[in-house]
Design an enzyme around this catalytic site. Sequence first.
Site, PDB file in Angstrom:
ATOM      1  N   GLU A  14       0.817  -1.211   0.000  1.00  0.00           N
ATOM      2  CA  GLU A  14       0.000   0.000   0.000  1.00  0.00           C
ATOM      3  C   GLU A  14       0.852   1.263   0.000  1.00  0.00           C
ATOM      4  O   GLU A  14       1.918   1.299   0.590  1.00  0.00           O
ATOM      5  CB  GLU A  14      -0.850   0.039   1.289  1.00  0.00           C
ATOM      6  CG  GLU A  14      -1.884  -1.045   1.352  1.00  0.00           C
ATOM      7  CD  GLU A  14      -2.519  -1.138   2.741  1.00  0.00           C
ATOM      8  OE1 GLU A  14      -2.557  -0.131   3.473  1.00  0.00           O
ATOM      9  OE2 GLU A  14      -2.966  -2.235   3.093  1.00  0.00           O
TER      10      GLU A  14
ATOM     11  N   CYS B  22       3.028   8.224   1.813  1.00  0.00           N
ATOM     12  CA  CYS B  22       3.437   7.297   2.865  1.00  0.00           C
ATOM     13  C   CYS B  22       3.695   5.963   2.170  1.00  0.00           C
ATOM     14  O   CYS B  22       2.773   5.382   1.593  1.00  0.00           O
ATOM     15  CB  CYS B  22       2.318   7.189   3.885  1.00  0.00           C
ATOM     16  SG  CYS B  22       2.633   5.942   5.140  1.00  0.00           S
TER      17      CYS B  22
ATOM     18  N   CYS C 257       5.310  -7.568   7.717  1.00  0.00           N
ATOM     19  CA  CYS C 257       6.259  -7.024   8.691  1.00  0.00           C
ATOM     20  C   CYS C 257       6.580  -8.081   9.744  1.00  0.00           C
ATOM     21  O   CYS C 257       5.680  -8.792  10.192  1.00  0.00           O
ATOM     22  CB  CYS C 257       5.660  -5.782   9.349  1.00  0.00           C
ATOM     23  SG  CYS C 257       6.758  -4.997  10.545  1.00  0.00           S
TER      24      CYS C 257
ATOM     25  N   CYS D 277       3.971  -5.982  16.388  1.00  0.00           N
ATOM     26  CA  CYS D 277       3.299  -5.041  17.299  1.00  0.00           C
ATOM     27  C   CYS D 277       1.816  -5.428  17.424  1.00  0.00           C
ATOM     28  O   CYS D 277       1.156  -5.748  16.429  1.00  0.00           O
ATOM     29  CB  CYS D 277       3.423  -3.610  16.791  1.00  0.00           C
ATOM     30  SG  CYS D 277       5.134  -3.034  16.720  1.00  0.00           S
TER      31      CYS D 277
ATOM     32  N   CYS E 144      -1.082  -3.521  15.278  1.00  0.00           N
ATOM     33  CA  CYS E 144      -0.809  -3.174  13.881  1.00  0.00           C
ATOM     34  C   CYS E 144      -1.270  -4.249  12.908  1.00  0.00           C
ATOM     35  O   CYS E 144      -0.969  -5.436  13.073  1.00  0.00           O
ATOM     36  CB  CYS E 144       0.685  -2.926  13.709  1.00  0.00           C
ATOM     37  SG  CYS E 144       1.122  -2.413  12.037  1.00  0.00           S
TER      38      CYS E 144
ATOM     39  N   GLY F  20       5.655  -2.466   6.924  1.00  0.00           N
ATOM     40  CA  GLY F  20       7.045  -2.899   7.064  1.00  0.00           C
ATOM     41  C   GLY F  20       7.853  -2.068   8.038  1.00  0.00           C
ATOM     42  O   GLY F  20       7.431  -0.997   8.469  1.00  0.00           O
ATOM     43  N   GLU F  21       9.015  -2.589   8.379  1.00  0.00           N
ATOM     44  CA  GLU F  21       9.929  -1.882   9.275  1.00  0.00           C
ATOM     45  C   GLU F  21      11.154  -1.461   8.446  1.00  0.00           C
ATOM     46  O   GLU F  21      11.967  -2.307   8.065  1.00  0.00           O
ATOM     47  CB  GLU F  21      10.323  -2.821  10.436  1.00  0.00           C
ATOM     48  CG  GLU F  21      11.491  -2.373  11.278  1.00  0.00           C
ATOM     49  CD  GLU F  21      11.406  -0.938  11.787  1.00  0.00           C
ATOM     50  OE1 GLU F  21      10.362  -0.524  12.323  1.00  0.00           O
ATOM     51  OE2 GLU F  21      12.409  -0.217  11.655  1.00  0.00           O
TER      52      GLU F  21
ATOM     53  N   SER G 110      10.214   6.101   9.861  1.00  0.00           N
ATOM     54  CA  SER G 110       9.645   5.680  11.138  1.00  0.00           C
ATOM     55  C   SER G 110      10.123   4.283  11.503  1.00  0.00           C
ATOM     56  O   SER G 110      10.089   3.372  10.677  1.00  0.00           O
ATOM     57  CB  SER G 110       8.119   5.702  11.019  1.00  0.00           C
ATOM     58  OG  SER G 110       7.537   5.265  12.218  1.00  0.00           O
TER      59      SER G 110
ATOM     60  N   SER H 266       8.589   4.996  17.005  1.00  0.00           N
ATOM     61  CA  SER H 266       7.306   4.551  17.533  1.00  0.00           C
ATOM     62  C   SER H 266       7.524   4.126  18.973  1.00  0.00           C
ATOM     63  O   SER H 266       7.961   3.014  19.238  1.00  0.00           O
ATOM     64  CB  SER H 266       6.780   3.371  16.709  1.00  0.00           C
ATOM     65  OG  SER H 266       6.631   3.779  15.371  1.00  0.00           O
ATOM     66  N   LEU H 267       7.231   5.020  19.882  1.00  0.00           N
ATOM     67  CA  LEU H 267       7.518   4.744  21.297  1.00  0.00           C
ATOM     68  C   LEU H 267       6.310   4.053  21.946  1.00  0.00           C
ATOM     69  O   LEU H 267       6.426   2.972  22.492  1.00  0.00           O
ATOM     70  CB  LEU H 267       7.876   6.057  22.006  1.00  0.00           C
ATOM     71  CG  LEU H 267       8.440   5.918  23.410  1.00  0.00           C
ATOM     72  CD1 LEU H 267       9.701   5.069  23.429  1.00  0.00           C
ATOM     73  CD2 LEU H 267       8.735   7.302  24.011  1.00  0.00           C
ATOM     74  N   HIS H 268       5.185   4.703  21.926  1.00  0.00           N
ATOM     75  CA  HIS H 268       3.904   4.132  22.375  1.00  0.00           C
ATOM     76  C   HIS H 268       3.802   3.806  23.867  1.00  0.00           C
ATOM     77  O   HIS H 268       2.689   3.532  24.346  1.00  0.00           O
ATOM     78  CB  HIS H 268       3.513   2.884  21.568  1.00  0.00           C
ATOM     79  CG  HIS H 268       3.422   3.116  20.082  1.00  0.00           C
ATOM     80  ND1 HIS H 268       2.950   4.279  19.533  1.00  0.00           N
ATOM     81  CD2 HIS H 268       3.750   2.324  19.027  1.00  0.00           C
ATOM     82  CE1 HIS H 268       2.997   4.199  18.207  1.00  0.00           C
ATOM     83  NE2 HIS H 268       3.479   3.035  17.879  1.00  0.00           N
TER      84      HIS H 268
ATOM     85  N   ASN I  78      -6.017   3.516  15.563  1.00  0.00           N
ATOM     86  CA  ASN I  78      -6.979   3.068  14.557  1.00  0.00           C
ATOM     87  C   ASN I  78      -7.448   1.674  14.924  1.00  0.00           C
ATOM     88  O   ASN I  78      -6.624   0.813  15.212  1.00  0.00           O
ATOM     89  CB  ASN I  78      -6.306   2.999  13.182  1.00  0.00           C
ATOM     90  CG  ASN I  78      -6.309   4.337  12.478  1.00  0.00           C
ATOM     91  OD1 ASN I  78      -7.360   4.923  12.245  1.00  0.00           O
ATOM     92  ND2 ASN I  78      -5.135   4.831  12.181  1.00  0.00           N
TER      93      ASN I  78
ATOM     94  N   CYS J  63      -2.250   1.817   8.014  1.00  0.00           N
ATOM     95  CA  CYS J  63      -1.434   0.966   7.147  1.00  0.00           C
ATOM     96  C   CYS J  63      -1.690  -0.523   7.363  1.00  0.00           C
ATOM     97  O   CYS J  63      -1.905  -0.993   8.457  1.00  0.00           O
ATOM     98  CB  CYS J  63       0.046   1.274   7.319  1.00  0.00           C
ATOM     99  SG  CYS J  63       0.616   1.127   8.998  1.00  0.00           S
TER     100      CYS J  63
HETATM  101  N1  SAH Z   1       7.569  -0.131  11.282  1.00  0.00           N
HETATM  102  C1  SAH Z   1       7.631   1.280  11.417  1.00  0.00           C
HETATM  103  C2  SAH Z   1       6.774   2.063  10.443  1.00  0.00           C
HETATM  104  C3  SAH Z   1       5.400   1.571  10.099  1.00  0.00           C
HETATM  105  S1  SAH Z   1       3.960   1.962  11.041  1.00  0.00           S
HETATM  106  C4  SAH Z   1       7.327   1.693  12.827  1.00  0.00           C
HETATM  107  O1  SAH Z   1       6.998   0.840  13.634  1.00  0.00           O
HETATM  108  O2  SAH Z   1       7.470   2.854  13.145  1.00  0.00           O
HETATM  109  C5  SAH Z   1       3.758   3.683  11.172  1.00  0.00           C
HETATM  110  C6  SAH Z   1       3.198   4.071  12.529  1.00  0.00           C
HETATM  111  O3  SAH Z   1       1.831   3.662  12.698  1.00  0.00           O
HETATM  112  C7  SAH Z   1       3.962   3.458  13.694  1.00  0.00           C
HETATM  113  O4  SAH Z   1       4.143   4.417  14.690  1.00  0.00           O
HETATM  114  C8  SAH Z   1       3.023   2.381  14.154  1.00  0.00           C
HETATM  115  O5  SAH Z   1       3.295   2.004  15.476  1.00  0.00           O
HETATM  116  C9  SAH Z   1       1.680   3.066  13.964  1.00  0.00           C
HETATM  117  N2  SAH Z   1       0.522   2.181  13.945  1.00  0.00           N
HETATM  118  C10 SAH Z   1       0.427   0.905  13.526  1.00  0.00           C
HETATM  119  N3  SAH Z   1      -0.812   0.430  13.695  1.00  0.00           N
HETATM  120  C11 SAH Z   1      -1.542   1.424  14.234  1.00  0.00           C
HETATM  121  C12 SAH Z   1      -2.908   1.557  14.645  1.00  0.00           C
HETATM  122  N4  SAH Z   1      -3.766   0.550  14.558  1.00  0.00           N
HETATM  123  N5  SAH Z   1      -3.292   2.743  15.157  1.00  0.00           N
HETATM  124  C13 SAH Z   1      -2.423   3.770  15.256  1.00  0.00           C
HETATM  125  N6  SAH Z   1      -1.139   3.716  14.887  1.00  0.00           N
HETATM  126  C14 SAH Z   1      -0.687   2.548  14.393  1.00  0.00           C
END
Ligand code: SAH
Length: 344
Positions: free
Chosen positions: A91, A104, A111, A115, A118, A158-159, A190, A213-215, A289, A332
């Site tokens: 995508e 994007c 991937c 996570c 995701c 992907g990462e 990212s 992506s800290l979260h 999301n 994504c």
């Molecule tokens: N692999 C990379 C880039 C891809 S994802 C990374 O982890 O950063 C891009 C961003 O979207 C990341 O911050 C990821 O954690 C976040 N993301 C993935 N799924 C999500 C969701 N369901 N809701 C919100 N953010 C999400």
Amino acid sequence: MNPEIKSMTLAELRNALSMLGQPAFRARQVYHWLHRGVRSFEEMTDLSKLLRQTLAQNYLLTAPKVVRRQESALDGTVKYLWQLHDGNCVETILMRYHHGNTVCISSEVGCPMGCAFCASTIGGLVRKLSAGEMLDEVLFTELDSGQEISNIVLMGIGEPLDNYDNVCRFLELVNSEDGMNIGMRHISLSTCGIVPRILELAESRLQLTLSVSLHAPDDETRSTIMPVNRRWPVEELLAACRTYYEKTGRRISFEYAMIRGVNDSPETAALLLKKLRGLPAHVNLIPLNNVEESPLKPSERITVLKFQKLLEDQGVACTVRRTLGSDIDASCGQLRRKYTTRNA
Ligand code: SAH
């Protein structure tokens, strides 16, 4: 299989063409055609028929096909599902901001990072994208939409740092003056936090924006939602971010998906502030999301705003990401997931 010609740098192309007995200027000519998005060697009309045939026999010229194109009625965001030469799909999202059009792009098919929230990782990693295939995402989005692309974010499926060499090569291609010439300051990458690669990227001193992506600011929570944290915990990740800042002078951008009851309390905000102290940073809060397969739910809007205020009150730049394309599965991995599940 023949090597992919679009993944080659201009210098490599020069070498390859000189081996075919071609004059030096020919490489730039071919490179220009490639970076303008031709779909076949046939279209390179200022090359001899014989050279076009020789190239076609020796190289693979990639050009993805549009499988789905969804345009948001709300904000003009366009989501592409591309089919690659081997049948795999990825995508790309085109977003229109007042400061320019941003794509994007995906860096891998699937991937490996796992996570919990995701959609991209549900089926694991299928394969990495080549540099040329990432360039194709930018090129063909521009061609299909007729919109000039000025910014790129590597935030799709992907990462990127799991595909380090190809991503660096892609950056060189898309940045080249003979190609799309997109400046490093217009590119964000990212990562979920692959520490050794962050340090390697820091050494390259590229002027791109690193998004991490800290979260979650604590290992217990972060390891639950992001398996990568078990390998490189928060302290090590933030130490790498500090090094990155020292080497490049670039402020780090932290992504923080707000998940109800998991990482959205005022205590968590306080801990986050403590962990980020002294590090020039920007925090981007992302309302989670919904992903059908996941039990995790987004935080309430009021909780997000309170969290933002706590950070801002302590002088940390913090924005809440606008939700674009929510009517077209723009988070994504969701579109590819639906498509591959349906066609499995
Ligand atoms: N692999 C990379 C880039 C891809 S994802 C990374 O982890 O950063 C891009 C961003 O979207 C990341 O911050 C990821 O954690 C976040 N993301 C993935 N799924 C999500 C969701 N369901 N809701 C919100 N953010 C999400």
